[in-house]
Design an enzyme around this catalytic site. Structure first.
Site, PDB file in Angstrom:
ATOM      1  N   HIS A   1      41.937  30.360  31.424  1.00 12.62           N
ATOM      2  CA  HIS A   1      42.047  31.747  30.957  1.00 12.62           C
ATOM      3  C   HIS A   1      42.277  32.657  32.145  1.00 12.62           C
ATOM      4  CE1 HIS A   1      37.814  31.025  32.004  1.00 12.62           C
ATOM      5  NE2 HIS A   1      37.813  32.272  32.422  1.00 12.62           N
TER       6      HIS A   1
ATOM      7  N   ASN B 271      29.441  35.579  26.376  1.00 15.94           N
ATOM      8  CA  ASN B 271      29.100  34.525  27.334  1.00 15.94           C
ATOM      9  C   ASN B 271      29.214  34.977  28.790  1.00 15.94           C
ATOM     10  OD1 ASN B 271      31.925  34.527  26.309  1.00 15.94           O
ATOM     11  ND2 ASN B 271      32.252  33.029  27.941  1.00 15.94           N
ATOM     12  N   TYR B 272      30.022  36.024  29.053  1.00 17.28           N
ATOM     13  CA  TYR B 272      30.302  36.428  30.432  1.00 17.28           C
ATOM     14  C   TYR B 272      29.455  37.600  30.874  1.00 17.28           C
ATOM     15  CZ  TYR B 272      34.126  33.881  32.646  1.00 17.28           C
ATOM     16  OH  TYR B 272      34.870  32.947  33.313  1.00 17.28           O
ATOM     17  N   ASP B 273      29.429  37.816  32.190  1.00 22.48           N
ATOM     18  CA  ASP B 273      28.802  38.996  32.789  1.00 22.48           C
ATOM     19  C   ASP B 273      29.761  39.523  33.841  1.00 22.48           C
ATOM     20  OD1 ASP B 273      26.696  36.887  32.051  1.00 22.48           O
ATOM     21  OD2 ASP B 273      25.485  38.712  32.214  1.00 22.48           O
ATOM     22  N   TYR B 274      30.003  40.830  33.791  1.00 23.36           N
ATOM     23  CA  TYR B 274      30.919  41.461  34.744  1.00 23.36           C
ATOM     24  C   TYR B 274      30.187  42.498  35.570  1.00 23.36           C
ATOM     25  CZ  TYR B 274      34.740  39.414  32.060  1.00 23.36           C
ATOM     26  OH  TYR B 274      35.589  38.536  31.440  1.00 23.36           O
TER      27      TYR B 274
ATOM     28  N   ASP C 100      43.840  58.198  38.798  1.00 22.51           N
ATOM     29  CA  ASP C 100      44.478  59.517  38.717  1.00 22.51           C
ATOM     30  C   ASP C 100      44.435  60.097  40.125  1.00 22.51           C
ATOM     31  OD1 ASP C 100      45.276  62.082  38.289  1.00 22.51           O
ATOM     32  OD2 ASP C 100      43.941  62.450  36.587  1.00 22.51           O
TER      33      ASP C 100
ATOM     34  N   PHE D 211      39.664  41.805  24.590  1.00 20.57           N
ATOM     35  CA  PHE D 211      39.741  43.054  25.353  1.00 20.57           C
ATOM     36  C   PHE D 211      38.306  43.582  25.416  1.00 20.57           C
ATOM     37  CE2 PHE D 211      44.389  44.085  25.256  1.00 20.57           C
ATOM     38  CZ  PHE D 211      44.827  43.128  24.360  1.00 20.57           C
ATOM     39  N   ASP D 212      37.627  43.312  26.499  1.00 16.28           N
ATOM     40  CA  ASP D 212      36.197  43.638  26.534  1.00 16.28           C
ATOM     41  C   ASP D 212      35.944  45.150  26.539  1.00 16.28           C
ATOM     42  OD1 ASP D 212      35.008  41.008  26.502  1.00 16.28           O
ATOM     43  OD2 ASP D 212      35.953  40.727  28.449  1.00 16.28           O
TER      44      ASP D 212
HETATM   45 CO    CO Z   1      36.686  33.119  33.882  1.00 23.74          CO
END
Ligand code: CO
Length: 633
Positions: free
Chosen positions: A429, A382-385, A438, A298-299
């Site tokens: 994944h 490892n990831y970038d969002y 809201d 859960f990032d």
């Molecule tokens: Co992925």
């Protein structure tokens, strides 16, 4: 001068103003004076505690408050506190009960200590030695543990760690997973609880060094530069977080958990959404192997990923007439840390907005679409969002999430992974995001209609069988309002204001278009299905409660499950014509490709909110024709 520096006194701040460095300092001082911030205590979470909506909308003078979750590294005890910077006092404090509440998120200090803990453990060192791996070359990160059948872990602060071999200082270790080995670590005792050591597997040898010119190969030399110029400057203004562009009006905010937040989004002085954010996300992995069945990150709730937000660079991350905004977060010690250029704002040409060449009148009209882009990017492991909010001239709101970086790797590609390089696996994944919307479509009392296409059988009233109609179902209570997407029936959700009508007598509304991609694929009986219950449905609608902010609950790390949305909807409150919050799950189901290695081209997901009867006609008729050096008309 940055936004934070321009406002030194919190007394003048808008209730939703962005956090200033001075406010972070005040919170730390207050917690220290209260005896809560002692030698071994660290911040595990810090964010503005926004006032209830009614107070903000009433224009009341609101207290500036901040929530700080404190973790005692020596004892593992933790406290949830709220501090007022105006009255310089602790407004509330509560000690967490981890077996019930869950644990505070994983913090920087714990990233720093994980390798030392592993390297002091004979079992870990023995397993590496058996594999012929030098411990000093092994990189590890504290991976959130989840909750499984380990009674001895209950109430303790646990992470799990894999090793990755790093062959030299510039070598990307993700390319060299040491598979068949995982350590379960107690972060408070700083000891290894358990080593799971399967038969050693060969460590994949292929380089993952996408930034090495040798790996990249000779640069493509046929690409000419693209420059975006706006000779008369940009068309939007930002004043202490208040954004105005075209007919749009909104505020921006930022916190380490959700990252960018949008507030009081209005078009032509009409409210649409009081607050929009990504309130949670989870990345559940599909590989049931004994060493990795527990992988679910859960990032937001476990890692507060936006505290790592990238300082963006003009010309690289963003092109055009850019306005950057700095943000202030708190470090583990409660000191302010300014992330420069964290939020990027600019206008983008978006092709044709509307166009017609008429065969009868000879009319030939074209208008160009453009959008205001408000974005930030954050790496997490490892990831970038990237999170890109788009506001369009025709009243459309869009969120686009970008996933890039390096896929999580294994050394044992099998049934549940793609072999992406020789001997290197990338387990399947999902990336499942939870948007919290809201909504205040022309006011606070809204309702949600599920609208879908329905076929009509051939027969009376439909003699030739061509008919299809629109099926509208009002979602009246929280129990009705837990819905799946269905692309095959063009299912969408109309968020309407039953009290306000357009000139045609229809309730004004905005329609939420889901992409219709899968929600959580893990079994309903799995631990992750209970802990990430939000991700099992594409849509939830709840009655507004200022305390209900995070889709999987406030304390997600080692939370036993059932928190957040599934707990709140137990009350089964009415949501038809009430002050409601719409929660939308969307995301990617990622079967990695060889092309995702060694660095992944951006993958996209998101959703769109479009006006549906909110206006009486196309609201972008007044967009003038383009005047450009390149357009001869
Ligand atoms: Co992925």
């Amino acid at each position: 001068m940055t936004l934070a520096e321009s406002r030194t006194s919190s007394a003048t701040a808008h209730p939703l103003a962005m956090t200033s460095a001075a406010e972070v300092d005040t919170v730390r001082e207050v917690l220290t004076e209260a005896g809560l911030l002692t030698e071994h205590v660290r911040y595990a979470f810090f964010a503005p505690e926004e006032p209830p909506k009614s107070e903000v909308l009433a224009g009341d003078e609101c207290d500036r408050r901040f929530r700080a979750v404190l973790l005692d590294l020596a004892t593992g005890r933790s406290w949830d506190t709220v501090v007022s910077t105006q009255t310089r006092s602790v407004v509330s404090q509560r000690e967490l009960d981890p077996p019930r509440d869950g644990q505070p998120p994983i913090i920087d200090t714990e990233f720093e200590m994980i390798e030392d803990i592993l390297n002091a453990d004979a079992g870990w060192l023995g397993a590496l030695r058996e594999r012929g791996i030098e411990p000093a070359s092994v990189r590890a990160v504290p991976l959130s543990a989840g909750v499984y059948d380990y009674p001895d872990e209950v109430g303790r602060r646990i992470v799990r760690a894999f090793g990755f071999r790093q062959d030299h200082e510039r070598d990307h270790p993700w390319a060299h997973p040491i598979d068949g080995l995982v350590a379960y670590v107690d972060l408070t005792r700083r000891t290894v609880d358990r080593i799971v050591d399967e038969a050693p597997h060969p460590v994949p040898a292929t380089s993952g060094n996408f930034d090495d010119p040798q790996v990249q190969g000779p640069p493509l030399d046929s690409l000419k530069p693209i420059e975006i110029t706006q000779p008369h400057g940009r068309s939007f203004t930002v004043e202490d977080g208040h954004v105005r562009w075209g007919k749009w009006d909104l505020r921006i905010g930022f916190n380490e958990r959700e990252g960018l937040t949008l507030h009081q989004i209005a078009f032509d002085d009409r409210p649409i959404c009081y607050r929009a954010s990504v309130a949670e996300m989870v990345v559940p992995y599909a590989d049931p192997a004994p060493v990795r069945f527990w992988q679910n990150y859960f990032d937001c709730g476990e890692y507060m990923f936006a505290r790592y937000a990238d300082s963006l660079q003009l010309g690289c991350d963003c092109l055009g007439d850019i306005l950057y905004t700095d943000v202030v977060v708190a470090d583990d010690l409660g000191n302010p840390r300014t992330i420069s250029n964290a939020i990027c704002m600019h206008e983008e040409d978006y092709g044709v907005l509307w166009k017609h060449t008429d065969m009868f009148t000879g009319s030939r009209e074209t208008r160009r679409q453009r959008r205001l882009v408000i974005s930030f990017f954050t790496p997490i492991g490892n990831y970038d969002y990237g999170f890109y909010w788009y506001l369009y001239l025709d009243g459309t709101i869009e969120l686009e999430c970008k996933a890039t970086g390096i896929v999580f790797t294994s050394g044992t590609p099998g049934e549940y992974a793609t072999e992406i390089a020789p001997g290197l696996g990338a387990p399947f994944h999902q990336h499942l995001f939870s948007a919290r919307l809201d909504m205040t479509v022309d006011g606070e009392r809204n309702a949600v209609d599920e609208v879908e296409a329905a076929r009509v059988p051939m027969g009376e009233g439909n003699p030739y069988g061509n008919a299809f109609r629109r099926k509208v179902t009002r979602l009246s209570r929280e129990s009705d309002a837990q819905r799946d997407a269905d692309a095959a029936s063009a299912r969408v959700w109309h968020i309407v204001n039953p009290e306000k009508h357009n000139a045609l007598g229809q309730p004004v509304g905005y329609v939420l278009h889901p992409t219709g991609q899968p929600t959580l694929l893990a079994d309903d009986a799995s631990s992750i299905a209970s802990r990430a219950a939000f991700s099992t449905k594409a849509l939830w609608v709840t009655a507004y409660d200022p305390a209900e902010r995070y889709s999987a609950g406030d304390f997600v790390n080692q939370n036993p499950g059932g928190a957040g949305l599934p707990a709140w909807v137990q009350a089964d409150r009415p949501v038809d014509g009430e002050d409601i919050v719409v929660w939308h799950t969307f995301g990617l189901t990622h079967f990695p490709r060889p092309e995702d290695w060694p660095v992944m081209p951006v993958d996209y997901t998101g959703f769109v909110l479009k006006p549906a009867g909110f206006f009486d006609r196309n609201p972008a008729l007044d967009v003038p024709p383009t005047v450009s050096d390149h357009c001869s008309s």
